[in-house]
Design a protein around this motif. Structure first.
Motif, PDB file in Angstrom:
ATOM      1  N   PHE A   1     -84.977  26.000   9.244  1.00  0.00           N
ATOM      2  CA  PHE A   1     -84.687  26.490   7.898  1.00  0.00           C
ATOM      3  C   PHE A   1     -84.110  25.338   7.077  1.00  0.00           C
ATOM      4  N   ASP A   2     -84.387  25.293   5.796  1.00  0.00           N
ATOM      5  CA  ASP A   2     -83.863  24.255   4.916  1.00  0.00           C
ATOM      6  C   ASP A   2     -82.330  24.284   4.951  1.00  0.00           C
ATOM      7  N   GLU A   3     -81.710  23.139   5.262  1.00  0.00           N
ATOM      8  CA  GLU A   3     -80.259  23.086   5.425  1.00  0.00           C
ATOM      9  C   GLU A   3     -79.507  23.515   4.168  1.00  0.00           C
ATOM     10  N   ALA A   4     -79.913  23.031   3.016  1.00  0.00           N
ATOM     11  CA  ALA A   4     -79.204  23.375   1.779  1.00  0.00           C
ATOM     12  C   ALA A   4     -79.283  24.879   1.505  1.00  0.00           C
ATOM     13  N   ARG A   5     -80.439  25.464   1.707  1.00  0.00           N
ATOM     14  CA  ARG A   5     -80.601  26.910   1.485  1.00  0.00           C
ATOM     15  C   ARG A   5     -79.814  27.709   2.524  1.00  0.00           C
ATOM     16  N   ALA A   6     -79.834  27.269   3.788  1.00  0.00           N
ATOM     17  CA  ALA A   6     -79.067  27.956   4.828  1.00  0.00           C
ATOM     18  C   ALA A   6     -77.584  27.922   4.500  1.00  0.00           C
ATOM     19  N   LEU A   7     -77.099  26.780   4.050  1.00  0.00           N
ATOM     20  CA  LEU A   7     -75.691  26.654   3.681  1.00  0.00           C
ATOM     21  C   LEU A   7     -75.351  27.576   2.510  1.00  0.00           C
ATOM     22  N   GLU A   8     -76.236  27.658   1.547  1.00  0.00           N
ATOM     23  CA  GLU A   8     -76.036  28.554   0.401  1.00  0.00           C
ATOM     24  C   GLU A   8     -75.954  30.012   0.864  1.00  0.00           C
ATOM     25  N   LEU A   9     -76.848  30.416   1.760  1.00  0.00           N
ATOM     26  CA  LEU A   9     -76.838  31.791   2.282  1.00  0.00           C
ATOM     27  C   LEU A   9     -75.555  32.069   3.058  1.00  0.00           C
ATOM     28  N   MET A  10     -75.107  31.097   3.832  1.00  0.00           N
ATOM     29  CA  MET A  10     -73.866  31.262   4.581  1.00  0.00           C
ATOM     30  C   MET A  10     -72.687  31.411   3.630  1.00  0.00           C
ATOM     31  N   ARG A  11     -72.633  30.580   2.601  1.00  0.00           N
ATOM     32  CA  ARG A  11     -71.525  30.636   1.628  1.00  0.00           C
ATOM     33  C   ARG A  11     -71.470  31.979   0.919  1.00  0.00           C
ATOM     34  N   GLN A  12     -72.634  32.571   0.650  1.00  0.00           N
ATOM     35  CA  GLN A  12     -72.644  33.885  -0.005  1.00  0.00           C
ATOM     36  C   GLN A  12     -71.869  34.905   0.806  1.00  0.00           C
ATOM     37  N   VAL A  13     -72.000  34.855   2.112  1.00  0.00           N
ATOM     38  CA  VAL A  13     -71.280  35.780   2.985  1.00  0.00           C
ATOM     39  C   VAL A  13     -69.836  35.319   3.181  1.00  0.00           C
ATOM     40  N   LEU A  14     -69.661  34.053   3.508  1.00  0.00           N
ATOM     41  CA  LEU A  14     -68.323  33.540   3.807  1.00  0.00           C
ATOM     42  C   LEU A  14     -67.363  33.673   2.637  1.00  0.00           C
ATOM     43  N   ASP A  15     -67.826  33.368   1.430  1.00  0.00           N
ATOM     44  CA  ASP A  15     -66.942  33.429   0.268  1.00  0.00           C
ATOM     45  C   ASP A  15     -66.428  34.840   0.008  1.00  0.00           C
ATOM     46  N   VAL A  16     -67.194  35.837   0.416  1.00  0.00           N
ATOM     47  CA  VAL A  16     -66.802  37.230   0.194  1.00  0.00           C
ATOM     48  C   VAL A  16     -66.068  37.818   1.394  1.00  0.00           C
ATOM     49  N   GLU A  17     -66.488  37.443   2.612  1.00  0.00           N
ATOM     50  CA  GLU A  17     -66.018  38.155   3.800  1.00  0.00           C
ATOM     51  C   GLU A  17     -65.080  37.386   4.730  1.00  0.00           C
ATOM     52  N   ALA A  18     -64.816  36.118   4.466  1.00  0.00           N
ATOM     53  CA  ALA A  18     -63.955  35.350   5.380  1.00  0.00           C
ATOM     54  C   ALA A  18     -62.518  35.844   5.365  1.00  0.00           C
ATOM     55  N   GLY A  19     -62.073  36.357   4.234  1.00  0.00           N
ATOM     56  CA  GLY A  19     -60.711  36.880   4.154  1.00  0.00           C
ATOM     57  C   GLY A  19     -59.679  35.813   4.472  1.00  0.00           C
ATOM     58  N   ALA A  20     -58.749  36.148   5.380  1.00  0.00           N
ATOM     59  CA  ALA A  20     -57.657  35.234   5.728  1.00  0.00           C
ATOM     60  C   ALA A  20     -58.058  34.206   6.784  1.00  0.00           C
ATOM     61  N   LEU A  21     -59.277  34.295   7.302  1.00  0.00           N
ATOM     62  CA  LEU A  21     -59.724  33.323   8.305  1.00  0.00           C
ATOM     63  C   LEU A  21     -59.868  31.932   7.691  1.00  0.00           C
ATOM     64  N   ASP A  22     -59.435  30.936   8.415  1.00  0.00           N
ATOM     65  CA  ASP A  22     -59.647  29.550   8.023  1.00  0.00           C
ATOM     66  C   ASP A  22     -61.030  29.168   8.557  1.00  0.00           C
ATOM     67  N   VAL A  23     -61.999  29.043   7.662  1.00  0.00           N
ATOM     68  CA  VAL A  23     -63.396  28.834   8.057  1.00  0.00           C
ATOM     69  C   VAL A  23     -63.902  27.489   7.555  1.00  0.00           C
ATOM     70  N   SER A  24     -64.578  26.791   8.442  1.00  0.00           N
ATOM     71  CA  SER A  24     -65.271  25.579   8.016  1.00  0.00           C
ATOM     72  C   SER A  24     -66.721  25.659   8.489  1.00  0.00           C
ATOM     73  N   VAL A  25     -67.596  25.059   7.705  1.00  0.00           N
ATOM     74  CA  VAL A  25     -68.999  24.915   8.077  1.00  0.00           C
ATOM     75  C   VAL A  25     -69.209  23.421   8.271  1.00  0.00           C
ATOM     76  N   VAL A  26     -69.719  23.074   9.443  1.00  0.00           N
ATOM     77  CA  VAL A  26     -69.857  21.671   9.804  1.00  0.00           C
ATOM     78  C   VAL A  26     -71.318  21.251   9.707  1.00  0.00           C
ATOM     79  N   ARG A  27     -71.573  20.333   8.809  1.00  0.00           N
ATOM     80  CA  ARG A  27     -72.900  19.735   8.695  1.00  0.00           C
ATOM     81  C   ARG A  27     -72.942  18.577   9.674  1.00  0.00           C
ATOM     82  N   PHE A  28     -73.835  18.674  10.654  1.00  0.00           N
ATOM     83  CA  PHE A  28     -73.877  17.652  11.697  1.00  0.00           C
ATOM     84  C   PHE A  28     -74.295  16.319  11.141  1.00  0.00           C
TER      85      PHE A  28
END
Length: 154
Positions: A125-152
């Motif tokens: 899957f295209d990395e930029a698009r996958a990251l965008e899709l992940m952010r859509q969920v994370l920005d709304v649902e991460a709550g108090a969790l300290d979350v990082s997404v690691v680009r290898f």
């Protein structure tokens, strides 16, 4: 908490749990040649986590399973079924994987978790698009969790 996007190695992050973008446990792990995140986990953490996730049986696409971290310095690994039987990720499989990994992290009481870019490796899957899709969920649902997404980046 804001979600951070960093470059580096997922296995070097200072978090309680990491997410492994895994297959669906349809093909036995010992027949696979783990690549990417899974291969790095196997090399540095051993095969224990893969034996544990295999006991969970076939994973529905987008689901998550928690295992020990083997020899890695984390409390756990959250394995997500981010790719289908043809080794492809979809918008839905990426977002469901993120959602279910967050749910498992909260259930386990973790305060911090690091994700790879789900679907961008073996899932083609295209990395930029996958990251965008992940952010859509994370920005709304991460709550108090300290979350990082690691680009290898080796």
């Amino acid at each position: 908490m804001p979600v951070s996007v960093v470059e580096g190695d997922l296995l070097d992050q200072p978090v309680e749990a990491i997410v492994n973008a895994w297959n669906r446990n349809i093909i036995p792990w010992w027949l696979l040649l783990p690549q990417g995140v899974s291969g790095a986990i196997k090399r540095r953490g051993g095969v224990g986590p893969f034996r544990e996730v295999a006991r969970a049986g076939p994973m529905p696409l987008g689901s998550a399973v928690v295992t020990s971290a083997g020899r890695l310095p984390f409390k756990a690994i959250i394995h997500v079924a981010g790719i289908d039987m043809l080794w492809r990720a979809s918008e839905r499989s990426i977002q469901d994987s993120v959602r279910n990994a967050l749910a498992k992290a909260r259930e386990q009481g973790f305060r911090s978790v690091a994700f790879p870019v789900i679907g961008a490796g073996s899932g083609s899957f295209d990395e930029a698009r996958a990251l965008e899709l992940m952010r859509q969920v994370l920005d709304v649902e991460a709550g108090a969790l300290d979350v990082s997404v690691v680009r290898f980046r080796p």
